[in-house]
Enzyme design. Structure first.
Site, PDB file in Angstrom:
ATOM      1  N   ALA A   4       0.802  -1.230   0.000  1.00 31.21           N
ATOM      2  CA  ALA A   4       0.000   0.000   0.000  1.00 31.21           C
ATOM      3  C   ALA A   4       0.827   1.268   0.000  1.00 31.21           C
ATOM      4  CB  ALA A   4      -0.943   0.001   1.212  1.00 31.21           C
ATOM      5  N   HIS A 150      11.686   2.520 -18.602  1.00 26.99           N
ATOM      6  CA  HIS A 150      11.000   2.706 -17.320  1.00 26.99           C
ATOM      7  C   HIS A 150      11.762   3.690 -16.435  1.00 26.99           C
ATOM      8  CE1 HIS A 150       8.806  -0.903 -18.537  1.00 26.99           C
ATOM      9  NE2 HIS A 150       7.941  -0.623 -17.576  1.00 26.99           N
ATOM     10  N   LYS A 154      13.000   1.270 -11.004  1.00 27.09           N
ATOM     11  CA  LYS A 154      12.523  -0.088 -11.286  1.00 27.09           C
ATOM     12  C   LYS A 154      13.668  -1.073 -11.085  1.00 27.09           C
ATOM     13  CE  LYS A 154      10.110  -2.837 -14.789  1.00 27.09           C
ATOM     14  NZ  LYS A 154       9.140  -3.357 -13.805  1.00 27.09           N
TER      15      LYS A 154
END
Length: 266
Positions: A4, A150, A154
């Site tokens: 989250a 990206h 990442k």
């Protein structure tokens, strides 16, 4: 929601909290355990803002969770998905790097009475369509290379989307009876300059730069012609429609579903 506090996790939390037919009942992230979501997810509102972040997926038991959305790392995602399969909770995961475990996950979610799992390397509908277009083109043009770009945070390279695209192109080429392309480069002063080779069929190049989000180009070449298929995600909200579609459809599915194609009917 597991993961989250991450970039994608925050985006999904805000999205779910804003949907009238969905309720964010719990959030998991050991890095923010004990804190209310209002401190972890900027801009979240309503009842979800007061949800306290849990430290582990095992704390979801008894909280009335119907679907777990997972955006974590490969090792963590496997533990989350195993827990979901064992506890009858449907799962939607966008975590990449767990391809080697697909057979085991298929068995877990394919067992009698098991919940469903949607595992997608990319939840961008544009990216999903681009993979399908590349799969079609692969049978008609003799050479293909992939450039994926990206953000610089990442961790894995190449991306799960690039690997899946390469797999589909290679399968389509073999299905069309095309021979593996002959690599023309015989000298490589900088090792790796030609990128990684997927099964000798497709070259894959990974770019990592600040300012990027998620982008992919598939370049096809043939005599006197070329074709470029490009998908760009300029913001993580581009993944939200795909995630929400998977969350809504998961309770109606069975077993393990890989990719969004089945949900989109393509």
């Amino acid at each position: 929601m597991t993961g989250a506090a991450g970039r994608m996790g925050q985006t999904v939390c805000r999205a779910v909290a804003g949907e009238a037919d969905l309720t964010l009942v719990a959030a998991v992230d050991p890095a923010a355990a004990g804190r209310p979501l209002s401190e972890v997810v900027p801009g979240i509102s309503g009842a979800a803002a007061g949800v306290a972040v849990l430290s582990g997926v095992e704390e979801l038991e008894g909280r009335g969770v119907d679907v777990v959305v997972d955006f974590t790392r490969a090792a963590s995602a496997l533990a989350v998905l195993e827990w979901c399969a064992a506890h009858g909770v449907h799962a939607v995961s966008g975590t990449t790097g767990i391809g080697e475990e697909l057979e085991r996950l298929g068995a877990l979610f394919g067992a009698e009475g098991a919940p469903a799992c949607v595992l997608a390397p990319n939840f961008s509908i544009a990216a999903v369509l681009s993979m399908r277009f590349a799969e079609i083109a692969a049978a008609f043009l003799p050479r293909a290379e992939i450039i994926e770009l990206h953000h610089d945070q990442k961790r894995d390279a190449p991306s799960g989307t690039a690997i899946e695209t390469a797999r589909r192109i290679a399968a389509a080429r073999r299905g069309a009876g095309l021979l593996p392309p002959v690599e023309p480069t015989t000298e490589e002063p900088l090792p790796g300059a030609r990128g990684a080779s997927f099964e000798g069929e497709v070259r894959v190049h990974a770019v990592r730069l600040p300012g990027l989000v998620a982008h992919q180009e598939v370049l096809f070449g043939g005599p006197g012609q070329s074709l470029t298929i490009r998908a760009d995600s300029y913001d993580r909200t581009s993944f939200v429609p795909g995630v929400l579609a998977a969350v809504r459809r998961a309770p109606m599915l069975r077993g393990l579903t890989v990719g969004l194609e089945a949900l989109l009917g393509i």
